[in-house]
Design an enzyme around this catalytic site. Structure first.
Site, mmCIF file in Angstrom:
data_model
loop_
_atom_site.group_PDB
_atom_site.id
_atom_site.type_symbol
_atom_site.label_atom_id
_atom_site.label_comp_id
_atom_site.label_asym_id
_atom_site.label_seq_id
_atom_site.Cartn_x
_atom_site.Cartn_y
_atom_site.Cartn_z
ATOM 1 C CG ASP A 67 -3.922 -8.882 -7.479
ATOM 2 O OD1 ASP A 67 -3.987 -7.963 -8.311
ATOM 3 O OD2 ASP A 67 -3.176 -9.863 -7.606
ATOM 4 C CG ASN A 136 4.992 -17.498 -6.242
ATOM 5 O OD1 ASN A 136 4.124 -17.250 -7.067
ATOM 6 N ND2 ASN A 136 5.040 -16.904 -5.061
ATOM 7 C CG HIS A 138 1.456 -15.147 -7.659
ATOM 8 N ND1 HIS A 138 2.156 -14.319 -6.808
ATOM 9 C CD2 HIS A 138 1.455 -14.493 -8.847
ATOM 10 C CE1 HIS A 138 2.530 -13.238 -7.449
ATOM 11 N NE2 HIS A 138 2.127 -13.322 -8.682
ATOM 12 C CD GLU A 143 2.347 -14.860 -3.245
ATOM 13 O OE1 GLU A 143 2.493 -15.502 -4.314
ATOM 14 O OE2 GLU A 143 2.981 -13.814 -3.021
#
Ligand code: PGA
Length: 262
Positions: A67, A136, A138, A143
Protein backbone atom coordinates in the site's frame (compact mmCIF):
# COMPACT_ATOMS: atom_id res chain seq x y z
CA UNK A 1 -2.60 -21.85 9.42
CA UNK A 2 0.83 -22.44 10.86
CA UNK A 3 1.30 -20.46 14.09
CA UNK A 4 4.83 -19.95 15.40
CA UNK A 5 5.30 -18.32 18.80
CA UNK A 6 8.67 -16.79 19.68
CA UNK A 7 9.83 -15.43 23.03
CA UNK A 8 10.15 -11.82 21.97
CA UNK A 9 9.60 -9.44 19.09
CA UNK A 10 13.19 -9.58 17.85
CA UNK A 11 13.14 -13.39 17.65
CA UNK A 12 9.80 -13.29 15.81
CA UNK A 13 11.21 -10.81 13.28
CA UNK A 14 14.37 -12.87 12.80
CA UNK A 15 12.30 -16.02 12.20
CA UNK A 16 10.29 -14.14 9.57
CA UNK A 17 13.48 -12.92 7.90
CA UNK A 18 14.84 -16.49 7.80
CA UNK A 19 11.70 -17.72 6.02
CA UNK A 20 12.04 -14.93 3.44
CA UNK A 21 15.77 -15.61 3.06
CA UNK A 22 15.16 -19.35 2.55
CA UNK A 23 12.73 -18.53 -0.27
CA UNK A 24 15.18 -16.13 -1.93
CA UNK A 25 17.94 -18.76 -1.75
CA UNK A 26 15.66 -21.44 -3.17
CA UNK A 27 14.24 -19.12 -5.83
CA UNK A 28 16.55 -16.18 -6.62
CA UNK A 29 13.85 -14.67 -8.89
CA UNK A 30 11.27 -14.70 -6.06
CA UNK A 31 8.47 -12.14 -6.09
CA UNK A 32 8.05 -10.71 -2.59
CA UNK A 33 5.08 -8.76 -1.31
CA UNK A 34 6.33 -6.32 1.30
CA UNK A 35 4.81 -4.44 4.21
CA UNK A 36 5.58 -1.28 6.16
CA UNK A 37 4.89 -0.24 9.77
CA UNK A 38 6.80 -0.57 13.00
CA UNK A 39 6.60 -4.37 13.14
CA UNK A 40 8.71 -5.47 10.13
CA UNK A 41 11.65 -3.09 10.72
CA UNK A 42 13.76 -5.69 12.56
CA UNK A 43 12.84 -8.29 9.94
CA UNK A 44 14.31 -5.99 7.28
CA UNK A 45 17.37 -5.40 9.47
CA UNK A 46 17.97 -9.14 9.63
CA UNK A 47 17.58 -9.46 5.84
CA UNK A 48 20.11 -6.63 5.42
CA UNK A 49 22.48 -8.47 7.77
CA UNK A 50 22.04 -11.68 5.79
CA UNK A 51 22.83 -9.75 2.60
CA UNK A 52 25.89 -8.00 4.02
CA UNK A 53 27.34 -10.87 6.05
CA UNK A 54 26.06 -13.98 4.30
CA UNK A 55 25.76 -12.73 0.70
CA UNK A 56 21.99 -13.15 0.44
CA UNK A 57 21.40 -12.02 -3.12
CA UNK A 58 18.42 -9.81 -3.98
CA UNK A 59 19.60 -8.88 -7.47
CA UNK A 60 16.87 -10.86 -9.24
CA UNK A 61 14.11 -10.40 -6.65
CA UNK A 62 10.97 -8.44 -7.56
CA UNK A 63 8.95 -6.66 -4.87
CA UNK A 64 5.43 -5.28 -4.60
CA UNK A 65 4.46 -3.26 -1.55
CA UNK A 66 1.00 -3.62 -0.10
CA UNK A 67 0.00 0.00 0.00
CA UNK A 68 0.86 3.69 -0.13
CA UNK A 69 -0.69 6.86 1.22
CA UNK A 70 -2.71 8.82 -1.28
CA UNK A 71 -1.44 12.32 -1.97
CA UNK A 72 2.01 11.94 -0.42
CA UNK A 73 4.93 12.54 -2.77
CA UNK A 74 7.52 9.76 -2.75
CA UNK A 75 10.05 12.13 -1.22
CA UNK A 76 7.89 12.71 1.86
CA UNK A 77 9.70 11.09 4.82
CA UNK A 78 6.58 9.10 5.79
CA UNK A 79 5.65 7.82 2.33
CA UNK A 80 5.98 4.06 2.19
CA UNK A 81 8.38 4.58 -0.72
CA UNK A 82 10.69 6.49 1.65
CA UNK A 83 10.13 3.95 4.42
CA UNK A 84 11.17 1.04 2.20
CA UNK A 85 14.31 2.79 1.04
CA UNK A 86 15.24 3.92 4.54
CA UNK A 87 14.70 0.52 6.15
CA UNK A 88 15.57 -1.94 3.38
CA UNK A 89 16.21 -1.12 -0.26
CA UNK A 90 19.14 1.28 0.34
CA UNK A 91 21.14 -1.49 2.03
CA UNK A 92 20.68 -4.48 -0.30
CA UNK A 93 21.56 -5.22 -3.92
CA UNK A 94 18.02 -5.02 -5.24
CA UNK A 95 17.52 -3.82 -8.81
CA UNK A 96 15.29 -0.77 -8.32
CA UNK A 97 13.58 -1.43 -11.64
CA UNK A 98 12.07 -4.51 -9.97
CA UNK A 99 10.72 -2.54 -6.98
CA UNK A 100 7.02 -1.68 -7.11
CA UNK A 101 4.85 0.45 -4.83
CA UNK A 102 1.45 1.94 -5.59
CA UNK A 103 1.76 5.54 -6.79
CA UNK A 104 0.08 7.82 -4.26
CA UNK A 105 0.11 10.70 -6.73
CA UNK A 106 -1.31 8.87 -9.77
CA UNK A 107 -3.52 11.15 -11.87
CA UNK A 108 -5.80 8.33 -13.00
CA UNK A 109 -6.30 6.27 -9.84
CA UNK A 110 -8.55 3.47 -11.18
CA UNK A 111 -6.10 2.93 -14.01
CA UNK A 112 -3.10 2.98 -11.65
CA UNK A 113 -4.82 0.35 -9.48
CA UNK A 114 -5.55 -1.88 -12.51
CA UNK A 115 -1.96 -1.48 -13.70
CA UNK A 116 -0.66 -2.56 -10.29
CA UNK A 117 -2.73 -5.73 -10.44
CA UNK A 118 -1.56 -6.42 -13.99
CA UNK A 119 2.06 -5.88 -13.04
CA UNK A 120 1.78 -8.47 -10.26
CA UNK A 121 0.32 -10.97 -12.73
CA UNK A 122 3.00 -10.15 -15.33
CA UNK A 123 5.69 -10.80 -12.71
CA UNK A 124 4.27 -14.29 -12.23
CA UNK A 125 2.32 -13.56 -9.03
CA UNK A 126 3.60 -13.01 -5.51
CA UNK A 127 5.48 -15.96 -4.01
CA UNK A 128 5.40 -14.68 -0.44
CA UNK A 129 3.41 -11.77 0.96
CA UNK A 130 4.72 -10.29 4.21
CA UNK A 131 1.89 -8.85 6.32
CA UNK A 132 1.39 -6.99 9.57
CA UNK A 133 -1.97 -6.48 11.20
CA UNK A 134 -3.54 -3.19 12.25
CA UNK A 135 -5.19 -2.78 15.64
CA UNK A 136 -8.53 -3.05 13.79
CA UNK A 137 -7.46 -6.24 12.01
CA UNK A 138 -6.56 -4.64 8.70
CA UNK A 139 -4.07 -6.26 6.32
CA UNK A 140 -2.66 -3.71 3.93
CA UNK A 141 -5.07 -0.82 4.35
CA UNK A 142 -8.09 -3.12 4.00
CA UNK A 143 -10.07 -1.48 6.73
CA UNK A 144 -13.07 -3.14 8.44
CA UNK A 145 -15.87 -3.54 5.93
CA UNK A 146 -13.54 -4.13 2.99
CA UNK A 147 -14.75 -6.76 0.56
CA UNK A 148 -12.88 -10.00 1.15
CA UNK A 149 -12.72 -10.25 -2.66
CA UNK A 150 -11.35 -6.70 -3.10
CA UNK A 151 -8.55 -5.82 -5.50
CA UNK A 152 -6.10 -2.92 -5.50
CA UNK A 153 -8.08 0.27 -5.01
CA UNK A 154 -8.38 3.52 -3.07
CA UNK A 155 -9.43 2.97 0.54
CA UNK A 156 -10.28 5.58 3.16
CA UNK A 157 -8.41 5.08 6.44
CA UNK A 158 -10.37 4.39 9.64
CA UNK A 159 -10.15 6.54 12.72
CA UNK A 160 -8.14 3.81 14.52
CA UNK A 161 -5.61 3.61 11.71
CA UNK A 162 -5.19 7.39 11.62
CA UNK A 163 -4.72 7.37 15.39
CA UNK A 164 -2.22 4.47 15.23
CA UNK A 165 -0.17 6.11 12.49
CA UNK A 166 -0.17 9.60 14.03
CA UNK A 167 3.05 8.57 15.82
CA UNK A 168 4.85 8.69 12.48
CA UNK A 169 3.40 12.05 11.43
CA UNK A 170 3.45 13.97 14.73
CA UNK A 171 -0.33 14.47 14.81
CA UNK A 172 -3.55 12.81 13.65
CA UNK A 173 -4.30 15.83 11.47
CA UNK A 174 -1.12 15.24 9.45
CA UNK A 175 -1.93 11.59 8.59
CA UNK A 176 -3.25 11.21 5.02
CA UNK A 177 -6.90 10.18 5.00
CA UNK A 178 -6.80 7.81 2.05
CA UNK A 179 -4.54 5.15 0.59
CA UNK A 180 -4.05 2.88 -2.38
CA UNK A 181 -3.95 -0.69 -1.14
CA UNK A 182 -3.83 -4.18 -2.56
CA UNK A 183 -7.22 -5.75 -1.91
CA UNK A 184 -7.87 -8.75 0.31
CA UNK A 185 -8.39 -10.76 -2.89
CA UNK A 186 -5.02 -9.58 -4.20
CA UNK A 187 -3.35 -10.72 -0.97
CA UNK A 188 -5.11 -14.09 -1.06
CA UNK A 189 -3.69 -14.66 -4.56
CA UNK A 190 -0.15 -14.76 -3.14
CA UNK A 191 1.25 -18.28 -3.09
CA UNK A 192 2.11 -17.90 0.60
CA UNK A 193 1.59 -15.31 3.31
CA UNK A 194 3.75 -14.48 6.32
CA UNK A 195 1.87 -12.64 9.04
CA UNK A 196 4.21 -11.02 11.58
CA UNK A 197 2.59 -9.75 14.78
CA UNK A 198 4.26 -8.50 17.95
CA UNK A 199 3.21 -6.73 21.11
CA UNK A 200 0.48 -7.07 23.72
CA UNK A 201 -1.58 -4.34 22.02
CA UNK A 202 -2.21 -6.77 19.12
CA UNK A 203 -3.20 -9.77 21.30
CA UNK A 204 -6.99 -9.39 21.02
CA UNK A 205 -6.90 -8.55 17.31
CA UNK A 206 -4.68 -11.46 16.34
CA UNK A 207 -6.78 -13.86 18.41
CA UNK A 208 -9.81 -12.79 16.38
CA UNK A 209 -7.81 -13.03 13.16
CA UNK A 210 -6.55 -16.57 13.81
CA UNK A 211 -9.35 -18.08 15.88
CA UNK A 212 -12.42 -15.94 15.27
CA UNK A 213 -15.06 -16.27 12.57
CA UNK A 214 -14.20 -14.97 9.09
CA UNK A 215 -15.54 -11.45 8.78
CA UNK A 216 -14.93 -8.30 6.76
CA UNK A 217 -14.83 -6.52 10.14
CA UNK A 218 -11.34 -7.97 10.68
CA UNK A 219 -9.92 -8.47 7.21
CA UNK A 220 -7.00 -10.58 8.48
CA UNK A 221 -9.55 -13.33 9.20
CA UNK A 222 -9.67 -13.90 5.43
CA UNK A 223 -6.21 -15.49 5.75
CA UNK A 224 -7.95 -18.51 7.30
CA UNK A 225 -9.11 -19.35 3.75
CA UNK A 226 -5.56 -19.33 2.37
CA UNK A 227 -3.78 -22.71 2.23
CA UNK A 228 -0.26 -21.45 3.02
CA UNK A 229 -0.17 -18.88 5.81
CA UNK A 230 2.48 -18.75 8.51
CA UNK A 231 1.75 -16.45 11.45
CA UNK A 232 4.76 -15.56 13.59
CA UNK A 233 3.92 -13.99 16.93
CA UNK A 234 5.87 -13.00 20.00
CA UNK A 235 4.63 -14.21 23.39
CA UNK A 236 2.92 -10.90 24.09
CA UNK A 237 0.85 -11.02 20.90
CA UNK A 238 0.12 -14.73 21.45
CA UNK A 239 -1.05 -14.26 25.04
CA UNK A 240 -4.78 -14.26 24.21
CA UNK A 241 -4.76 -17.25 21.85
CA UNK A 242 -7.16 -19.96 22.99
CA UNK A 243 -5.09 -22.71 21.36
CA UNK A 244 -1.62 -21.40 22.22
CA UNK A 245 -0.51 -24.74 23.71
CA UNK A 246 -1.64 -26.61 20.61
CA UNK A 247 0.39 -24.31 18.35
CA UNK A 248 3.47 -24.80 20.54
CA UNK A 249 2.94 -28.57 20.50
CA UNK A 250 2.54 -28.57 16.70
CA UNK A 251 5.81 -26.71 16.29
CA UNK A 252 7.85 -28.78 18.74
CA UNK A 253 10.14 -31.14 16.89
CA UNK A 254 9.48 -29.52 13.51
CA UNK A 255 13.03 -29.51 12.26
CA UNK A 256 12.26 -28.65 8.64
CA UNK A 257 10.44 -25.32 8.52
CA UNK A 258 9.22 -26.05 5.00
CA UNK A 259 7.20 -29.08 6.09
CA UNK A 260 4.23 -27.66 7.84
CA UNK A 261 0.59 -28.23 8.36
CA UNK A 262 -1.87 -25.69 6.99
P1 PGA B 1 2.48 -1.64 12.80
O1 PGA B 1 1.38 -1.62 11.64
O2 PGA B 1 3.48 -2.65 12.41
O3 PGA B 1 3.05 -0.25 12.78
O4 PGA B 1 1.75 -1.97 14.06
C1 PGA B 1 0.82 -2.82 11.23
C2 PGA B 1 -0.23 -2.55 10.16
O5 PGA B 1 -0.94 -1.55 10.25
O6 PGA B 1 -0.35 -3.39 9.26
Amino acid sequence: MRVIIRNDAASACISAARIIAALVKRKPTAVLGLATGGTPVVCYQELIRLHQQESLDFSQVTTFNLDEYLGLPREHSESFYSFMHRHFFDYINIDLSRVNLPDGLAADLPNACDQYEQKIVAAGGIDLQLLGIGSNGHIGFNEPGSSLASRTRVKTLCTETIRDNARFFGSEAAVPKRSITMGVGTILDARSCLLLVTGANKAATIRSAIEGPITSQNTATALQMHPAVTAILDEAAASWLGRRDYYLQSESGMSNPDHWQA
